[in-house]
Scaffold this active site. Structure first.
Site, mmCIF file in Angstrom:
data_model
loop_
_atom_site.group_PDB
_atom_site.id
_atom_site.type_symbol
_atom_site.label_atom_id
_atom_site.label_comp_id
_atom_site.label_asym_id
_atom_site.label_seq_id
_atom_site.Cartn_x
_atom_site.Cartn_y
_atom_site.Cartn_z
ATOM 1 N N HIS A 1 0.766 -1.149 0.223
ATOM 2 C CA HIS A 1 -0.009 0.134 -0.805
ATOM 3 C C HIS A 1 0.841 0.977 -0.039
ATOM 4 C CE1 HIS A 1 0.189 0.008 4.819
ATOM 5 N NE2 HIS A 1 0.588 0.981 4.114
ATOM 6 N N ASP B 1 0.069 -7.796 0.985
ATOM 7 C CA ASP B 1 0.923 -6.501 1.352
ATOM 8 C C ASP B 1 2.132 -5.710 1.499
ATOM 9 O OD1 ASP B 1 0.227 -3.468 1.919
ATOM 10 O OD2 ASP B 1 -1.105 -3.589 3.909
ATOM 11 N N SER C 1 4.520 2.058 7.840
ATOM 12 C CA SER C 1 4.042 0.894 7.255
ATOM 13 C C SER C 1 5.626 0.682 6.426
ATOM 14 C CB SER C 1 3.329 1.331 6.407
ATOM 15 O OG SER C 1 1.652 1.819 6.695
#
Length: 602
Positions: free
Chosen positions: A176, A207, A285
């Protein structure tokens, strides 16, 4: 004894420092050391030095292996003459030993706590030092499509995330972080220079993404991080990255709280994830969660509305992704049995399906027609075991020490086209069946990253294949605000044949030729000229074959009829009015060109 067990567990978790070496020596000390320690405590001599603390560590550790708390002479290490001999004349001393050991354990606990805090601090500093030359900041420029107006893109936006260097001169980050990317840059810690990066592979279900940097200058003075193992519960991890609130690298510490299958928000898939109590904020992230000197996972999401509940992608999922990319050169996905199963915790349900005493498993409700299991399993089969691993009535299998996880994890870790053996119960008889596993595409795709949406416009009627991102355009509460019938089909219907799509009339661009049809938007197209529609490409071909008129049969028994020649003329006029560059998306143009070439050659 409980305190003793705690000491032993703590000893096993010590890192390779001098403390670990010392505690390792404490497992099998000479009997004379134990006797000397007991003698000291019996005579009320206070602890006065580090050596006294060492003796207190040795005594209870070895005492755990002795009978009735007595110390036995080691033949290989004879007594030096000063040790008390375990005989009847020393019974009062033996009674004192129990009291002294308890006191020793209590006085020892603060010392162990200091050692543990020092170890955690050392590990944290080691993680920081390790991260300085391996964790990078990722700058992404992205542009996502507008699914309501599929010929347009939304405005460009810039996002930031984290990543870290792995072996092979590659950077691992979250999918993402680079979704819908048009331009990606990376920057090392302590460097003012940003380097251009290319996305080599993306796995949206898990992901994860792999980046490569062609500049040799970037790789100077960098280290790669090694992948470790799944941490145990309450194990300390350090999350390293570049969260919001600053530009420099950040390290947060937390412990492992839970390990189970979790919904991956980005890919809407169910895979193993590790819950930790370290803060994972936007920008974290893609950063590593470091345990010791190895990676325990990749930070990727948190729980909204809760404090300090974050999730990291565990090493087995990371290894599966990387191995698939290395073997095939691209992301291969995660396997699925294509089954919908029901737990069998109810006794009457188990009795109905002739499950004997000791039998456990799950009930098969639905089978995906595109899966290999469709021709092997049957509805109402009971799956008892997967590759020899018994499945409990709640659908879980054994995982590590006294932990359980749903058997879907075992399925997802299989390589595409790998075979597995299922032990099933059918009509009271047990069978073992071999099934080939592979990734399965749902009838309505859950996501469509890095790919432009397909569309086809004819006489102002906009046709698209139904995908969940289209429903997401109705807002965060899309499940309640999107068309109910389309939403139910997107979530529940299974494909009947490969390449099947649900084609819908998304909107009507108003013109004289389609006046009166504007209220038929958001309905599924069932047939064109009496032929059932398989997908959007098939719809284009059916319309192209029309002669005088075109008939569209929609859901809810609605019908649209247009004059073919007039509709073709109107299509050009409508495209010009709405400044739409083409009547169909690029993928359909390529397919139609190929189709026309094949037809011309016949």
């Amino acid at each position: 004894m409980a305190m003793l067990a705690q000491i032993l567990r703590t000893a096993r978790r010590f890192s390779s420092s001098s403390s670990f070496k010392f505690l390792n020596d404490c497992y099998f000390p000479p009997a004379s050391s134990l006797a000397a320690a007991i003698n000291i405590r019996a005579n009320a001599v206070p602890y006065s030095s580090l050596s006294a603390s060492h003796s207190s560590l040795k005594s209870p550790t070895l005492d755990h292996c002795c009978n009735n708390g007595e110390s036995h002479r080691n033949e290989e290490n004879p007594s030096n003459g000063n040790d008390p001999v375990p005989c009847s004349s020393h019974k009062p001393l033996l009674r004192t030993r129990t009291t002294s050991r308890r006191r020793g354990l209590r006085s020892l606990q603060p010392h162990l706590n200091r050692i543990e805090r020092k170890r955690i601090t050392t590990d944290t500093f080691s993680a920081i030092e390790l991260a300085l030359d391996s964790v990078v900041k990722v700058f992404t420029v992205s542009c996502s499509p507008n699914y309501l107006l599929p010929w347009q893109n939304k405005s460009q936006r810039e996002t930031m995330g984290s990543g870290f260097i792995i072996s092979g001169k590659k950077i691992l980050t979250n999918a993402h972080v680079v979704a819908y990317h048009t331009f990606v840059l990376v920057r090392k810690h302590g460097s003012p220079t940003k380097y251009r990066a290319e996305v080599q592979a993306v796995g949206h279900e898990c992901d994860l993404a792999i980046l490569v940097v062609n500049s040799e200058e970037f790789w100077e003075d960098t280290n790669c991080l090694e992948l470790g193992d799944i941490p145990i519960l309450q194990e300390t991890v350090a999350v390293v990255g570049y969260p919001q609130g600053g530009d420099n690298i950040s390290v947060t510490k937390g412990v492992v709280s839970r390990i189970e299958l979790t919904q991956y928000v980005h890919g809407a898939s169910q895979l193993m994830a590790i819950q930790i109590d370290a803060a994972i904020n936007p920008g974290n992230s893609g950063g590593p969660a470091i345990m010791g000197n190895k990676v325990a996972g990749v930070a990727f999401q948190n729980l909204s509305g809760a404090e300090n509940i974050g999730y990291i992608i565990p090493v087995p999922v990371i290894r599966h992704f990387i191995a698939g990319v290395e073997e095939s050169g691209k992301y291969v996905g995660f396997c699925s049995l294509g089954l919908s199963c029901q737990i069998t915790e109810n006794v009457q349900l188990r009795n109905h399906f002739k499950m004997g005493p000791g039998m456990t498993g799950v009930l098969v409700n639905k089978i995906n027609p595109l899966s290999d299991a469709y021709d092997i399993l049957k509805k109402d089969d009971i799956i008892l075991a997967f590759d020899g691993e018994p499945i409990a009535n709640d659908g879980t299998v054994s995982f590590r020490n006294r932990e359980r996880i749903t058997f879907d994890h075992l399925v997802s870790m299989k390589k595409p086209n790998e075979k597995s053996v299922l032990k099933i119960l059918r009509d009271g008889e047990v069978h073992e069946l071999s099934i080939t596993l592979r990734p399965l595409r749902p009838l309505v795709p859950v996501h469509q990253f890095d790919k432009l949406p397909s569309y086809y416009i004819f006489a102002g009627l906009v046709f698209i294949p139904l995908i969940q991102p289209y429903l997401h355009e109705y807002g965060e509460d899309w499940y309640n605000t999107s068309p109910r019938r389309l939403c139910e089909r997107a979530l529940r219907e299974l494909p009947k044949k490969p390449g099947e799509e649900l084609v819908i009339l998304s909107q009507v661009l108003m013109d004289d030729i389609n006046a009166g049809y504007e209220r038929l938007a958001e309905l599924q197209v069932m047939k064109v000229n009496g032929v059932e529609v398989e997908n959007l490409k098939h719809l284009c071909q059916l319309v192209d074959k029309s002669e005088d008129s075109v008939r569209f049969d929609l859901d809810d028994e609605r019908v649209i009829v247009l004059n073919y020649e007039m509709a073709k003329i109107a299509t050009s006029r409508i495209l010009n009015h709405h400044r739409i560059p083409s009547a169909m998306s690029r993928d359909l143009m390529e397919d139609v060109t190929l189709y026309n070439s094949e037809m011309a050659s016949l």
